[in-house]
Motif scaffolding. Structure first.
Motif, PDB file in Angstrom:
ATOM      1  N   PRO A 126       0.952  -1.195   0.001  1.00  0.00           N
ATOM      2  CA  PRO A 126       0.062  -0.013  -0.083  1.00  0.00           C
ATOM      3  C   PRO A 126       0.821   1.443   0.093  1.00  0.00           C
ATOM      4  CG  PRO A 126      -0.558  -1.479   1.805  1.00  0.00           C
ATOM      5  CD  PRO A 126       0.569  -2.301   1.229  1.00  0.00           C
ATOM      6  N   CYS A 127       1.975   1.282   0.745  1.00  0.00           N
ATOM      7  CA  CYS A 127       2.894   2.379   0.643  1.00  0.00           C
ATOM      8  C   CYS A 127       3.681   2.604  -0.839  1.00  0.00           C
ATOM      9  CB  CYS A 127       4.012   2.346   1.821  1.00  0.00           C
ATOM     10  SG  CYS A 127       4.852   0.902   1.949  1.00  0.00           S
ATOM     11  N   HIS A 128       4.204   1.540  -1.503  1.00  0.00           N
ATOM     12  CA  HIS A 128       4.566   1.621  -2.712  1.00  0.00           C
ATOM     13  C   HIS A 128       3.887   0.826  -3.695  1.00  0.00           C
ATOM     14  CE1 HIS A 128       8.038   3.588  -0.221  1.00  0.00           C
ATOM     15  NE2 HIS A 128       8.400   4.120  -1.382  1.00  0.00           N
ATOM     16  N   PRO A 129       2.755   1.241  -4.217  1.00  0.00           N
ATOM     17  CA  PRO A 129       1.977   0.407  -5.111  1.00  0.00           C
ATOM     18  C   PRO A 129       2.649   0.606  -6.543  1.00  0.00           C
ATOM     19  CG  PRO A 129       0.763   2.290  -4.596  1.00  0.00           C
ATOM     20  CD  PRO A 129       1.871   2.578  -3.638  1.00  0.00           C
ATOM     21  N   HIS A 144       6.437  -7.502   3.622  1.00  0.00           N
ATOM     22  CA  HIS A 144       7.255  -6.116   3.713  1.00  0.00           C
ATOM     23  C   HIS A 144       7.225  -5.564   2.395  1.00  0.00           C
ATOM     24  CE1 HIS A 144       8.665  -6.894   8.142  1.00  0.00           C
ATOM     25  NE2 HIS A 144       8.253  -8.304   7.675  1.00  0.00           N
ATOM     26  N   CYS A 145       7.322  -4.128   2.446  1.00  0.00           N
ATOM     27  CA  CYS A 145       7.636  -3.557   1.466  1.00  0.00           C
ATOM     28  C   CYS A 145       8.786  -3.545   1.077  1.00  0.00           C
ATOM     29  CB  CYS A 145       7.266  -2.026   1.689  1.00  0.00           C
ATOM     30  SG  CYS A 145       7.658  -0.851   0.251  1.00  0.00           S
ATOM     31  N   LEU A 146       9.155  -3.719  -0.459  1.00  0.00           N
ATOM     32  CA  LEU A 146      10.563  -4.054  -1.018  1.00  0.00           C
ATOM     33  C   LEU A 146      11.254  -2.534  -0.654  1.00  0.00           C
ATOM     34  CD1 LEU A 146      12.366  -5.720  -3.233  1.00  0.00           C
ATOM     35  CD2 LEU A 146      11.215  -4.591  -4.886  1.00  0.00           C
ATOM     36  N   ILE A 147      10.469  -1.590  -1.000  1.00  0.00           N
ATOM     37  CA  ILE A 147      11.241  -0.363  -0.836  1.00  0.00           C
ATOM     38  C   ILE A 147      11.678   0.168   0.471  1.00  0.00           C
ATOM     39  CG2 ILE A 147      11.191   2.152  -1.659  1.00  0.00           C
ATOM     40  CD1 ILE A 147      11.503  -0.132  -3.849  1.00  0.00           C
ATOM     41  N   CYS A 148      10.779   0.288   1.332  1.00  0.00           N
ATOM     42  CA  CYS A 148      10.784   0.882   2.607  1.00  0.00           C
ATOM     43  C   CYS A 148      10.702  -0.188   3.923  1.00  0.00           C
ATOM     44  CB  CYS A 148       9.950   2.100   2.937  1.00  0.00           C
ATOM     45  SG  CYS A 148       8.233   1.546   2.845  1.00  0.00           S
ATOM     46  N   GLY A 149      10.402  -1.527   3.691  1.00  0.00           N
ATOM     47  CA  GLY A 149      10.428  -2.460   4.535  1.00  0.00           C
ATOM     48  C   GLY A 149       9.162  -2.356   5.632  1.00  0.00           C
TER      49      GLY A 149
HETATM   50 ZN   LIG Z   1       6.936   1.136   1.014  1.00  0.00          ZN
END
Ligand SMILES: [Zn+2]
Ligand SMILES: [Zn+2]
Length: 154
Positions: A126-129, A144-149
């Motif tokens: 959701p944070c980095h679609p 976990h988000c790939l970019i920000c974790g």
């Molecule tokens: Zn993210």
């Protein structure tokens, strides 16, 4: 001597995802391979594993099959590069001519093309679609988000 640089392109699946292996948990997933210059691509110094959340450098995510493939594919280009260098060094030397030989080889075995199956399921953090990943269907429900974790539920 000049540096010899050889680039090997890795196959993507039909959705444009590249298979990766986490150096921490050794589980496989895929991330979306943005085209060069894609404005939707995040510029980062490290990626977070979607499955275990550990961060690692950009180039530490190769699967063993990809590393083997890279070695195999580099063989023929390396042969050519060495042959070019030899030809170059003999140029202008009186009395010596260098005959490039077709049979010249460092004898690095060539590789069958690597196949990339269309497995796994697409998930968008959701944070980095703009940076979707593909995870195995048996994977956990918390990723976990790939970019920000940032952790998120699937
Ligand atoms: Zn993210
Ligand atoms: Zn991991």
């Amino acid at each position: 001597m000049d540096e010899i640089s050889i680039s090997v392109s890795m196959p993507l699946d039909n959705d444009g995802f590249l298979r990766r292996e986490c150096p921490s948990c050794e589980q496989e997933f895929k991330w979306f391979a943005h085209e060069e210059g894609d404005v939707a691509a995040e510029s980062v110094e490290q990626y977070f594993c979607p499955l275990c959340g550990s961060a690692s450098d950009l180039d530490s995510w190769w699967t063993p099959a990809q590393l083997e493939y890279a070695q195999g594919s580099a063989g023929p280009s390396l042969d050519q590069a060495v042959q070019d260098l030899m030809e170059e060094s003999f140029k202008g030397v009186k009395g010596i001519s260098f005959e490039p030989s077709r049979n010249f080889s460092l004898e690095i075995p060539t590789q069958e093309p690597l196949a990339e199956p269309d497995d796994m399921e697409i998930v968008q953090p959701p944070c980095h679609p703009n940076e979707p990943v593909k995870i195995p269907e048996t994977a956990v429900s918390r990723l976990h988000c790939l970019i920000c974790g940032e952790p998120f539920a699937v």
